[in-house]
Design a protein around this motif. Structure first.
Motif, PDB file in Angstrom:
ATOM      1  N   TRP A 230      42.521  33.113  30.854  1.00 48.66           N
ATOM      2  CA  TRP A 230      43.270  34.341  30.595  1.00 48.66           C
ATOM      3  C   TRP A 230      43.089  35.331  31.739  1.00 48.66           C
ATOM      4  CZ3 TRP A 230      47.048  36.119  27.701  1.00 48.66           C
ATOM      5  CH2 TRP A 230      47.206  37.490  27.529  1.00 48.66           C
ATOM      6  N   LEU A 231      41.842  35.517  32.178  1.00 45.45           N
ATOM      7  CA  LEU A 231      41.576  36.449  33.270  1.00 45.45           C
ATOM      8  C   LEU A 231      42.241  35.995  34.562  1.00 45.45           C
ATOM      9  CD1 LEU A 231      37.825  37.304  32.575  1.00 45.45           C
ATOM     10  CD2 LEU A 231      39.836  38.725  32.146  1.00 45.45           C
ATOM     11  N   GLU A 232      42.230  34.696  34.829  1.00 45.69           N
ATOM     12  CA  GLU A 232      42.892  34.187  36.024  1.00 45.69           C
ATOM     13  C   GLU A 232      44.404  34.413  35.954  1.00 45.69           C
ATOM     14  OE1 GLU A 232      43.596  30.012  38.407  1.00 45.69           O
ATOM     15  OE2 GLU A 232      41.807  30.230  37.162  1.00 45.69           O
TER      16      GLU A 232
ATOM     17  N   LEU B 158      45.939  36.782  34.412  1.00 47.43           N
ATOM     18  CA  LEU B 158      46.227  38.209  34.585  1.00 47.43           C
ATOM     19  C   LEU B 158      46.087  38.676  36.028  1.00 47.43           C
ATOM     20  CD1 LEU B 158      44.628  39.750  31.376  1.00 47.43           C
ATOM     21  CD2 LEU B 158      47.025  39.200  31.813  1.00 47.43           C
ATOM     22  N   THR B 159      45.422  37.884  36.881  1.00 47.89           N
ATOM     23  CA  THR B 159      45.303  38.279  38.290  1.00 47.89           C
ATOM     24  C   THR B 159      46.585  38.009  39.063  1.00 47.89           C
ATOM     25  OG1 THR B 159      44.421  36.135  39.007  1.00 47.89           O
ATOM     26  CG2 THR B 159      42.814  37.834  38.316  1.00 47.89           C
ATOM     27  N   ARG B 160      47.492  37.245  38.495  1.00 51.84           N
ATOM     28  CA  ARG B 160      48.757  36.959  39.164  1.00 51.84           C
ATOM     29  C   ARG B 160      49.612  38.226  39.189  1.00 51.84           C
ATOM     30  NH1 ARG B 160      46.317  33.056  40.974  1.00 51.84           N
ATOM     31  NH2 ARG B 160      46.275  31.088  39.879  1.00 51.84           N
ATOM     32  N   PRO B 161      50.116  38.604  40.351  1.00 44.40           N
ATOM     33  CA  PRO B 161      50.853  39.869  40.445  1.00 44.40           C
ATOM     34  C   PRO B 161      52.177  39.876  39.678  1.00 44.40           C
ATOM     35  CG  PRO B 161      50.934  38.666  42.521  1.00 44.40           C
ATOM     36  CD  PRO B 161      49.994  37.913  41.621  1.00 44.40           C
TER      37      PRO B 161
ATOM     38  N   ARG C  39      52.220  40.100  33.515  1.00 47.50           N
ATOM     39  CA  ARG C  39      51.594  41.270  32.872  1.00 47.50           C
ATOM     40  C   ARG C  39      51.343  40.928  31.407  1.00 47.50           C
ATOM     41  NH1 ARG C  39      55.619  44.407  30.054  1.00 47.50           N
ATOM     42  NH2 ARG C  39      57.688  43.734  30.678  1.00 47.50           N
TER      43      ARG C  39
END
Length: 113
Positions: free
Chosen positions: A5-7, A9-12, A15
């Motif tokens: 999940w955290l990875e 969310l790092t995608r620009p 969202r």
């Protein structure tokens, strides 16, 4: 799951949705895909229709399972109402209500596809 999940969310271009359990594309990317890339790649519409069909299957599976969970949650609330009640009831009703809202979101997405 937490690390994935955290990875994600790092995608620009991704969202989180309001409930912080699902993601969506940023509006600008979604618009570019819809107006520029998809029409070039899929002039006949078959690729897009296949994507929509797959999305419908996925949302159907998600809503069937979530519907079972919501039914079970409301059954527990009903049992609690007939039992002791109190703080346990409030917690159970809150969980059931959140599950029902999430099911409604999934059903809305399923209807879209």
């Amino acid at each position: 799951m937490g690390a994935a999940w955290l990875e994600l969310l790092t995608r620009p271009w991704v969202r989180p949705r309001a409930n912080a359990r699902y993601v969506t594309l940023h509006d600008a990317l979604a618009e570019e895909l819809a107006q520029r890339l998809i029409p070039l790649h899929d002039q006949g519409g078959t690729w897009r229709k296949d994507l929509w069909r797959r999305a419908k299957v996925i949302y159907t599976e998600l809503t069937v399972e979530r519907d079972r969970q919501v039914d079970a949650a409301f059954a527990r609330v009903s049992e609690t109402l007939q039992g002791t009640g109190g703080e346990e009831l409030v917690a159970e009703v809150s969980r059931a209500d959140a599950q029902k809202r999430e099911l409604d979101q999934l059903l809305t997405a399923q209807l879209h596809y």
